[in-house]
Every structure is written in structure tokens, then in C-alpha cells.
Design an enzyme around this catalytic site. Structure first.
Site, PDB file in Angstrom:
ATOM      1  N   HIS A   1      12.349 -46.769 -87.990  1.00 53.86           N
ATOM      2  CA  HIS A   1      12.450 -47.779 -86.926  1.00 53.86           C
ATOM      3  C   HIS A   1      13.755 -47.639 -86.132  1.00 53.86           C
ATOM      4  O   HIS A   1      13.754 -47.554 -84.909  1.00 53.86           O
ATOM      5  CB  HIS A   1      12.419 -49.188 -87.530  1.00 53.86           C
ATOM      6  CG  HIS A   1      11.266 -49.449 -88.443  1.00 53.86           C
ATOM      7  ND1 HIS A   1      10.044 -49.867 -87.986  1.00 53.86           N
ATOM      8  CD2 HIS A   1      11.149 -49.352 -89.793  1.00 53.86           C
ATOM      9  CE1 HIS A   1       9.222 -50.043 -89.004  1.00 53.86           C
ATOM     10  NE2 HIS A   1       9.870 -49.741 -90.117  1.00 53.86           N
TER      11      HIS A   1
HETATM   12  C1  BDR Z   1      13.943 -53.047 -89.698  1.00 55.55           C
HETATM   13  O1  BDR Z   1      14.152 -53.643 -90.978  1.00 55.55           O
HETATM   14  C2  BDR Z   1      15.030 -52.862 -91.729  1.00 55.55           C
HETATM   15  O2  BDR Z   1      14.560 -52.753 -93.026  1.00 55.55           O
HETATM   16  C3  BDR Z   1      15.077 -51.515 -91.059  1.00 55.55           C
HETATM   17  O3  BDR Z   1      16.336 -50.895 -91.276  1.00 55.55           O
HETATM   18  C4  BDR Z   1      14.839 -51.833 -89.616  1.00 55.55           C
HETATM   19  O4  BDR Z   1      16.045 -52.166 -88.981  1.00 55.55           O
HETATM   20  C5  BDR Z   1      12.473 -52.742 -89.545  1.00 55.55           C
HETATM   21  O5  BDR Z   1      11.707 -53.915 -89.580  1.00 55.55           O
END
Ligand code: BDR
Ligand code: CA
Length: 333
Positions: A260
Site C-alpha cells: 500500500h
Molecule cells: C495501511 O495500514 C498499514 O498496515 C499499512 O502500512 C498501510 O499504511 C494499509 O491499510
């Protein structure tokens, strides 16, 4: 040059995003500030400090920001394990960590008016605190890219909420409203699950990257990103990404690392990797089932100023190529 401050909660995809930023020759990472999220803020800062040291960026400052969401402590989700880095273990660095993360964001924005880019990869608690200290923040920044929200797809933490927003919906709301009320500010770019769920690296993408760094890596190990290699940063990536692949598979996805935050980082440096739509976004903070939901006013019925460009499309091949080509340079340097 792209002057950048990165705000992070120390997850595996945060680490990949940070390495990408370090790898880009046109980017100057002026500081990395840490926030509670995947792990507690101290843990996040120790990880980021150690990672910067390992990547040859000992002089890049690290600071801790807020230790709790605005409404107080909540359980951490530990999606990436107790350390936030999956199976990767970095020896704690003895390097400096500044305790003034929020002030760091404000100071850099004031020092570089119109030039600083903000990449927010965790809950928005630090950014909200920075806006409360400096309401001009939206107008001082050159760009702000946030990994957060789910606009046309379900959530990944609550049924309707994405993790970063879910941890601190009040903070997200403060940030969105600050942008809504800042006439002349560049809109926030919101990179949510709609696009980031597609931003994955397969095991063979990762294996090619490791080999591009000049490291020998067997097909057998590559199938699950296992094994030992004599390159600490490659080992860190393998052990982190293996954990991310397992988490993805456990929750019904493919055995691939969904990155992400790395997509948000690439989108800041190369905006053409995503396509966006301008709208007004607000956050549900009172819902009994939907707290933390990001709501976009697609049809303009609220009559409020647009505050965001929401990412709705993504060139996944471009993302993978740019990310792996940049990381390969860093890993082989
Ligand atoms: C987001 O949540 C975190 O676990 C990841 O690093 C990312 O920023 C994704 O939903
Ligand atoms: Ca993150």
C-alpha cells in the site's frame, strides 16, 4: 529537487516506501517522523532509524511523534508482526531519534514554503497535530500524499474503514477539514485501498529484484521468499515481504506482497502512476458500524469545497517497474 518528509508507522510496506524514496536521485528525504499505528511509536522509530542506517542514510533525521490516537490508546493490529517488520529483525540502532516529530513537520514546512512534500503512511495523528500547531500547513506544502481510506471498496480494518483512518478517525477529519478550509492549497492526494490492493509484488518480482542486486538466490527459496542471503538489506526485504505474503494469503489473497504505502510513495514522485478524481472527502466519526469510513461527495451535494484528489485508477505495471528498478539501484550501490 523533491524535498520530502515521510510520516510512518513502521510497517513492512512503509519500509519499502522509504527505501524507494531513498533510491530516487531527485528526492531529498529531509526527515522521517513516526506515529503510532502498526506498532507503538518508539518501536517504529527504532526500526526506521536502523533501516536508514542500513541503507546508508545515517544523516537522515528520525523523530517520534504522537504515541496515541487523539481519542486515546487502542489495541495495535500487529498485521506485520510484533516489530512491524514481519520476520525481519534489525539490530536496534544507537543512532539519534529526536522526540519532536510534530514540530519537525511544522519546522520543515515553514523552512521550505511551497517546496516541502509530505508523504503520510500511517494514521494521521501527527499530521493533525501539525495542522493544529500550524493551520497554514496545507498552504505551505507543495504536495501531500496520504495512504489512507477506502472510497469505492470495503475496508480492511472495519467493514467500511481502512486501517490508517480507522486507528484515528478524528485526526483524519482534522486533516481533511484543514485542507477543505485552506483556500489555494494543493488538494490532498488520497491513495486508498481502491488502488493499493492492486499494488503487489509477486515472489518472482521480489526474486528478480534480489538478483538484480547481484545476490545469488535459488528458485527453490524464491518460491516462498525464504533462505539466507549475504546482503543485509536484501535479507530484510525477503523476511519482511515473506510475512506480508503470508498475511495476504491468510486473508484470502494470493501469496504476494501488497505494498500500500509503496504505491503512495511512487504516486508522490511520479503522479502519472495513478489517476484521480477531485472531490470533498470527510470521515465518519460517529457511526456505530461505520466509524472510520471515508466518505466522498462524488456528486457535490454537500456544496463544500473539494479538498482531495482521490486515486481511483493505477498503472500497476508502471508501479512495479518503477519500484523494482529504483530499489535495484539502491540495493546494488
Ligand atoms: C495501511 O495500514 C498499514 O498496515 C499499512 O502500512 C498501510 O499504511 C494499509 O491499510
Ligand atoms: Ca503504514
Amino acid at each position: 529537487r523533491t524535498r520530502l518528509v515521510i510520516d510512518t508507522d513502521g510497517g513492512v510496506d512503509d519500509a519499502v516506501a522509504l527505501l524507494y524514496a531513498l533510491a530516487r536521485p531527485e528526492v531529498d528525504v529531509l526527515a522521517v517522523t513516526c506515529v503510532v499505528g502498526n506498532v507503538d511509536v518508539e518501536r517504529a522509530a527504532r526500526t526506521i532509524r536502523a533501516l536508514l542506517d542500513l541503507a546508508g542514510a545515517k544523516d537522515t533525521p528520525v523523530a517520534t511523534g504522537t504515541a496515541q490516537p487523539l481519542r486515546g490508546a487502542r489495541a495495535l493490529n500487529r498485521w506485520y508482526g510484533d516489530h512491524g517488520t514481519g520476520y525481519a529483525k534489525l539490530a536496534d540502532s544507537t543512532g539519534p531519534v529526536d522526540p519532536h516529530g510534530v514540530e519537525t513537520i511544522v519546522r520543515l514546512a515553514r523552512q521550505h514554503p511551497g517546496e516541502l512534500n509530505l508523504l503520510a503512511l500511517g494514521p494521521l495523528t501527527n499530521v493533525a497535530a501539525a495542522v493544529l500547531v500550524e493551520p497554514e500547513l496545507p498552504r505551505l506544502l507543495r504536495s501531500a500524499v496520504v495512504m489512507g481510506g477506502a472510497y469505492t471498496v470495503p475496508g480492511n480494518e472495519g467493514a467500511r474503514s481502512e486501517f490508517n483512518i480507522d486507528v484515528d478517525p478524528e485526526a483524519a477529519r482534522i486533516v481533511l477539514q484543514a485542507w477543505e478550509h485552506a483556500d489555494g492549497a494543493i488538494p490532498l492526494t488520497l491513495v486508498g485501498l481502491d488502488v493499493t490492493q492492486q499494488a503487489s509484488l509477486s515472489t518472482s518480482d521480489v526474486a528478480s529484484l534480489i538478483r538484480a542486486a547481484g545476490v545469488e538466490y535459488s528458485e527453490e527459496d524464491a518460491a516462498t521468499l525464504s533462505g539466507e542471503v549475504a546482503h543485509p538489506l536484501c535479507q530484510f526485504l525477503l523476511d519482511g515481504l515473506r510475512h506480508a505474503c503470508e498475511s495476504a494469503e491468510r486473508t484470502g489473497g494470493e501469496y504476494a506482497a501488497v505494498l500500500h504505502d509503496a504505491l503512495a510513495a511512487v504516486a508522490l514522485v511520479e503522479p502519472q502512476v495513478i489517476s484521480t478524481r477531485a472531490t470533498t472527502v470527510d470521515v465518519e466519526i460517529a457511526g456505530t458500524l461505520t466509524r472510520g469510513e471515508t466518505v466522498a461527495d462524488w456528486f457535490g451535494t454537500w456544496g463544500r469545497r473539494p479538498n482531495a484528489e482521490v486515486a481511483l485508477g493505477c498503472d500497476v505495471d508502471h508501479f512495479r517497474n518503477q519500484l523494482t528498478a529504483s530499489l535495484a539501484k539502491l540495493l546494488s550501490s
